[in-house]
Design an enzyme around this catalytic site. Sequence first.
Site, PDB file in Angstrom:
ATOM      1  N   PRO A  23      -8.127  25.521  83.910  1.00  0.00           N
ATOM      2  CA  PRO A  23      -6.782  25.273  84.443  1.00  0.00           C
ATOM      3  C   PRO A  23      -5.751  26.137  83.726  1.00  0.00           C
ATOM      4  O   PRO A  23      -5.926  26.511  82.562  1.00  0.00           O
ATOM      5  CB  PRO A  23      -6.523  23.794  84.111  1.00  0.00           C
ATOM      6  CG  PRO A  23      -7.848  23.214  83.747  1.00  0.00           C
ATOM      7  CD  PRO A  23      -8.656  24.355  83.196  1.00  0.00           C
TER       8      PRO A  23
ATOM      9  N   TYR B  17      -7.319  26.375  69.743  1.00  0.00           N
ATOM     10  CA  TYR B  17      -7.553  25.928  71.120  1.00  0.00           C
ATOM     11  C   TYR B  17      -8.192  27.042  71.957  1.00  0.00           C
ATOM     12  O   TYR B  17      -9.144  26.813  72.704  1.00  0.00           O
ATOM     13  CB  TYR B  17      -6.204  25.493  71.705  1.00  0.00           C
ATOM     14  CG  TYR B  17      -6.227  24.850  73.057  1.00  0.00           C
ATOM     15  CD1 TYR B  17      -6.400  23.469  73.198  1.00  0.00           C
ATOM     16  CD2 TYR B  17      -6.019  25.600  74.214  1.00  0.00           C
ATOM     17  CE1 TYR B  17      -6.371  22.872  74.453  1.00  0.00           C
ATOM     18  CE2 TYR B  17      -5.985  25.010  75.465  1.00  0.00           C
ATOM     19  CZ  TYR B  17      -6.160  23.646  75.580  1.00  0.00           C
ATOM     20  OH  TYR B  17      -6.130  23.057  76.820  1.00  0.00           O
TER      21      TYR B  17
ATOM     22  N   GLN C 267      -3.455  32.607  73.503  1.00  0.00           N
ATOM     23  CA  GLN C 267      -2.074  32.104  73.553  1.00  0.00           C
ATOM     24  C   GLN C 267      -1.500  32.061  72.144  1.00  0.00           C
ATOM     25  O   GLN C 267      -2.146  31.523  71.230  1.00  0.00           O
ATOM     26  CB  GLN C 267      -2.034  30.699  74.187  1.00  0.00           C
ATOM     27  CG  GLN C 267      -0.701  29.975  74.077  1.00  0.00           C
ATOM     28  CD  GLN C 267       0.426  30.719  74.772  1.00  0.00           C
ATOM     29  OE1 GLN C 267       0.251  31.291  75.849  1.00  0.00           O
ATOM     30  NE2 GLN C 267       1.607  30.735  74.149  1.00  0.00           N
ATOM     31  N   PHE C 268      -0.324  32.620  71.993  1.00  0.00           N
ATOM     32  CA  PHE C 268       0.415  32.536  70.722  1.00  0.00           C
ATOM     33  C   PHE C 268       0.430  31.070  70.265  1.00  0.00           C
ATOM     34  O   PHE C 268       0.779  30.186  71.031  1.00  0.00           O
ATOM     35  CB  PHE C 268       1.843  33.033  70.965  1.00  0.00           C
ATOM     36  CG  PHE C 268       2.692  33.119  69.727  1.00  0.00           C
ATOM     37  CD1 PHE C 268       2.920  34.341  69.104  1.00  0.00           C
ATOM     38  CD2 PHE C 268       3.284  31.983  69.186  1.00  0.00           C
ATOM     39  CE1 PHE C 268       3.718  34.424  67.969  1.00  0.00           C
ATOM     40  CE2 PHE C 268       4.071  32.055  68.048  1.00  0.00           C
ATOM     41  CZ  PHE C 268       4.287  33.281  67.433  1.00  0.00           C
ATOM     42  N   GLY C 269       0.032  30.807  69.037  1.00  0.00           N
ATOM     43  CA  GLY C 269       0.086  29.441  68.508  1.00  0.00           C
ATOM     44  C   GLY C 269      -1.149  28.605  68.798  1.00  0.00           C
ATOM     45  O   GLY C 269      -1.199  27.423  68.467  1.00  0.00           O
TER      46      GLY C 269
ATOM     47  N   VAL D 262      -0.583  22.576  83.415  1.00  0.00           N
ATOM     48  CA  VAL D 262      -0.639  21.449  84.353  1.00  0.00           C
ATOM     49  C   VAL D 262       0.407  20.418  83.918  1.00  0.00           C
ATOM     50  O   VAL D 262       0.706  20.299  82.718  1.00  0.00           O
ATOM     51  CB  VAL D 262      -2.048  20.807  84.331  1.00  0.00           C
ATOM     52  CG1 VAL D 262      -2.172  19.711  85.386  1.00  0.00           C
ATOM     53  CG2 VAL D 262      -3.128  21.872  84.531  1.00  0.00           C
TER      54      VAL D 262
ATOM     55  N   ILE E 133      -7.657  18.268  73.007  1.00  0.00           N
ATOM     56  CA  ILE E 133      -6.398  18.049  72.292  1.00  0.00           C
ATOM     57  C   ILE E 133      -5.805  19.403  71.897  1.00  0.00           C
ATOM     58  O   ILE E 133      -6.510  20.413  71.916  1.00  0.00           O
ATOM     59  CB  ILE E 133      -6.600  17.207  71.002  1.00  0.00           C
ATOM     60  CG1 ILE E 133      -7.612  17.895  70.039  1.00  0.00           C
ATOM     61  CG2 ILE E 133      -7.058  15.796  71.331  1.00  0.00           C
ATOM     62  CD1 ILE E 133      -7.652  17.292  68.647  1.00  0.00           C
TER      63      ILE E 133
ATOM     64  N   ILE F  83      -5.531  14.771  83.439  1.00  0.00           N
ATOM     65  CA  ILE F  83      -6.465  15.522  84.305  1.00  0.00           C
ATOM     66  C   ILE F  83      -7.780  14.745  84.454  1.00  0.00           C
ATOM     67  O   ILE F  83      -8.291  14.580  85.563  1.00  0.00           O
ATOM     68  CB  ILE F  83      -6.733  16.936  83.721  1.00  0.00           C
ATOM     69  CG1 ILE F  83      -5.429  17.750  83.697  1.00  0.00           C
ATOM     70  CG2 ILE F  83      -7.806  17.662  84.534  1.00  0.00           C
ATOM     71  CD1 ILE F  83      -5.549  19.121  83.030  1.00  0.00           C
TER      72      ILE F  83
HETATM   73  N1  CAA Z   1       4.610  35.762  71.767  1.00  0.00           N
HETATM   74  C1  CAA Z   1       5.166  36.478  70.740  1.00  0.00           C
HETATM   75  N2  CAA Z   1       5.963  35.933  69.834  1.00  0.00           N
HETATM   76  C2  CAA Z   1       6.255  34.645  69.958  1.00  0.00           C
HETATM   77  C3  CAA Z   1       5.734  33.839  70.995  1.00  0.00           C
HETATM   78  C4  CAA Z   1       4.898  34.467  71.920  1.00  0.00           C
HETATM   79  N3  CAA Z   1       4.355  33.788  72.946  1.00  0.00           N
HETATM   80  N4  CAA Z   1       6.189  32.595  70.850  1.00  0.00           N
HETATM   81  C5  CAA Z   1       6.974  32.591  69.742  1.00  0.00           C
HETATM   82  N5  CAA Z   1       7.005  33.819  69.228  1.00  0.00           N
HETATM   83  C6  CAA Z   1       7.756  34.271  68.048  1.00  0.00           C
HETATM   84  C7  CAA Z   1       9.203  33.788  68.140  1.00  0.00           C
HETATM   85  O1  CAA Z   1       9.947  34.726  68.918  1.00  0.00           O
HETATM   86  C8  CAA Z   1       9.620  33.736  66.706  1.00  0.00           C
HETATM   87  O2  CAA Z   1       9.906  35.047  66.241  1.00  0.00           O
HETATM   88  P1  CAA Z   1      11.013  35.279  65.080  1.00  0.00           P
HETATM   89  O3  CAA Z   1      10.530  34.466  63.894  1.00  0.00           O
HETATM   90  O4  CAA Z   1      10.991  36.751  64.877  1.00  0.00           O
HETATM   91  O5  CAA Z   1      12.287  34.758  65.662  1.00  0.00           O
HETATM   92  C9  CAA Z   1       8.346  33.298  66.009  1.00  0.00           C
HETATM   93  O6  CAA Z   1       7.262  33.634  66.868  1.00  0.00           O
HETATM   94  C10 CAA Z   1       8.355  31.806  65.723  1.00  0.00           C
HETATM   95  O7  CAA Z   1       8.348  31.140  66.977  1.00  0.00           O
HETATM   96  P2  CAA Z   1       8.574  29.572  67.062  1.00  0.00           P
HETATM   97  O8  CAA Z   1      10.010  29.271  66.689  1.00  0.00           O
HETATM   98  O9  CAA Z   1       8.092  29.075  68.358  1.00  0.00           O
HETATM   99  O10 CAA Z   1       7.624  29.078  65.864  1.00  0.00           O
HETATM  100  P3  CAA Z   1       7.249  27.643  65.481  1.00  0.00           P
HETATM  101  O11 CAA Z   1       6.441  27.731  64.254  1.00  0.00           O
HETATM  102  O12 CAA Z   1       8.437  26.735  65.517  1.00  0.00           O
HETATM  103  O13 CAA Z   1       6.335  27.159  66.725  1.00  0.00           O
HETATM  104  C11 CAA Z   1       4.452  27.096  68.126  1.00  0.00           C
HETATM  105  C12 CAA Z   1       5.091  27.767  66.915  1.00  0.00           C
HETATM  106  C13 CAA Z   1       4.251  25.586  67.860  1.00  0.00           C
HETATM  107  C14 CAA Z   1       3.083  27.712  68.337  1.00  0.00           C
HETATM  108  C15 CAA Z   1       5.344  27.274  69.354  1.00  0.00           C
HETATM  109  O14 CAA Z   1       5.570  28.667  69.522  1.00  0.00           O
HETATM  110  C16 CAA Z   1       4.737  26.723  70.626  1.00  0.00           C
HETATM  111  O15 CAA Z   1       4.723  25.526  70.859  1.00  0.00           O
HETATM  112  N6  CAA Z   1       4.249  27.607  71.513  1.00  0.00           N
HETATM  113  C17 CAA Z   1       3.641  27.188  72.770  1.00  0.00           C
HETATM  114  C18 CAA Z   1       2.157  27.173  72.615  1.00  0.00           C
HETATM  115  C19 CAA Z   1       1.535  26.808  73.941  1.00  0.00           C
HETATM  116  O16 CAA Z   1       1.708  27.475  74.947  1.00  0.00           O
HETATM  117  N7  CAA Z   1       0.760  25.728  73.961  1.00  0.00           N
HETATM  118  C20 CAA Z   1       0.140  25.295  75.164  1.00  0.00           C
HETATM  119  C21 CAA Z   1       0.066  23.786  75.188  1.00  0.00           C
HETATM  120  S1  CAA Z   1      -0.508  23.167  76.750  1.00  0.00           S
HETATM  121  C22 CAA Z   1      -2.130  23.526  76.736  1.00  0.00           C
HETATM  122  O17 CAA Z   1      -2.706  23.942  75.784  1.00  0.00           O
HETATM  123  C23 CAA Z   1      -2.866  23.245  78.007  1.00  0.00           C
HETATM  124  C24 CAA Z   1      -3.496  24.461  78.536  1.00  0.00           C
HETATM  125  O18 CAA Z   1      -4.715  24.557  78.524  1.00  0.00           O
HETATM  126  C25 CAA Z   1      -2.671  25.530  79.125  1.00  0.00           C
END
Ligand code: CAA
Length: 244
Positions: free
Chosen positions: A180, A150, A144-146, A183, A88, A15
């Site tokens: 954003p 950030y 956002q979950f996770g 992306v 990051i 970006i």
């Molecule tokens: N809402 C509710 N529950 C969720 C969920 C959500 N969004 N995502 C996952 N879960 C739940 C799963 O269903 C799972 O439940 P069970 O244990 O009951 O089965 C549990 O949480 C574990 O999920 P994961 O297997 O995904 O867990 P993990 O530890 O392997 O991974 C994580 C965790 C790394 C955060 C992964 O979920 C992930 O990568 N999520 C995406 C995060 C995201 O959107 N990042 C954006 C990056 S891009 C960016 O940041 C740019 C921007 O500005 C938009």
Amino acid sequence: MSRRRALVTGGTGAIGAEIARQLRDDGMAVTVIGHPSEQPGLAELRSRLEAVEIAFCDLADGEAASQLVCALEQQDGGYAVLVNAAGITRDARFARMSPSQWREVIGTNLDAAFYVTQPLFTGMCARGYGRIVNIASVNGQKGQFGQANYSAAKAGLHGFSMALAQEGAGQGVTVNTVSPGYVETPMTAAIRPELLAKIRAQIPLGRLALPAEIARVVVFLCAEQAGYITGANIPVNGGLFMSA
Ligand code: CAA
């Protein structure tokens, strides 16, 4: 008359580089700051960022950041435009998030904006003109979950924009946020495919954004004619926030 200068942090990323190219094409003299780990790829960066000055610094390191930015600001009459786009991710469920994952994200995504902006903001106010754009995220608006780290940093970045907007208002300096959505970048390419498919399904426009679609809005806010917009947070997210 010499060209107005613009500084883009994270300007070597997908970006940031597109923002740098569009500002350059708009007639600005552009400097980007990338991370020192990218230095070995300088030749490739130079071909991607033709006619753009490239510097490297770990902007989470306050002393290094201030030293570089103060030196750059002292050249050629200082900067008229600053885009804080360095960012990051260190995604993890909060229960498993380590202190270093928290600190790294807050350091690069929020602290760096302080270190970089302070010397430039001071110069802009003294000269009576400036445009600052902070790149946040839809995930700083809806969470956002996770991404506790950030989301906190990106929400903080807009608080920073609003406070600075008030301090710069009487001195010709506007400060805005662009948030954003998802992306097409290496950052989203790193999301597990099944998770990314779920995210895409929630986006009313049904696709990820192109970096150019984010840069277009940033360049608009950096124009002299955008002087009545300040303290705003412009969403560019394909309708995602609307569906949250
Ligand atoms: N809402 C509710 N529950 C969720 C969920 C959500 N969004 N995502 C996952 N879960 C739940 C799963 O269903 C799972 O439940 P069970 O244990 O009951 O089965 C549990 O949480 C574990 O999920 P994961 O297997 O995904 O867990 P993990 O530890 O392997 O991974 C994580 C965790 C790394 C955060 C992964 O979920 C992930 O990568 N999520 C995406 C995060 C995201 O959107 N990042 C954006 C990056 S891009 C960016 O940041 C740019 C921007 O500005 C938009």
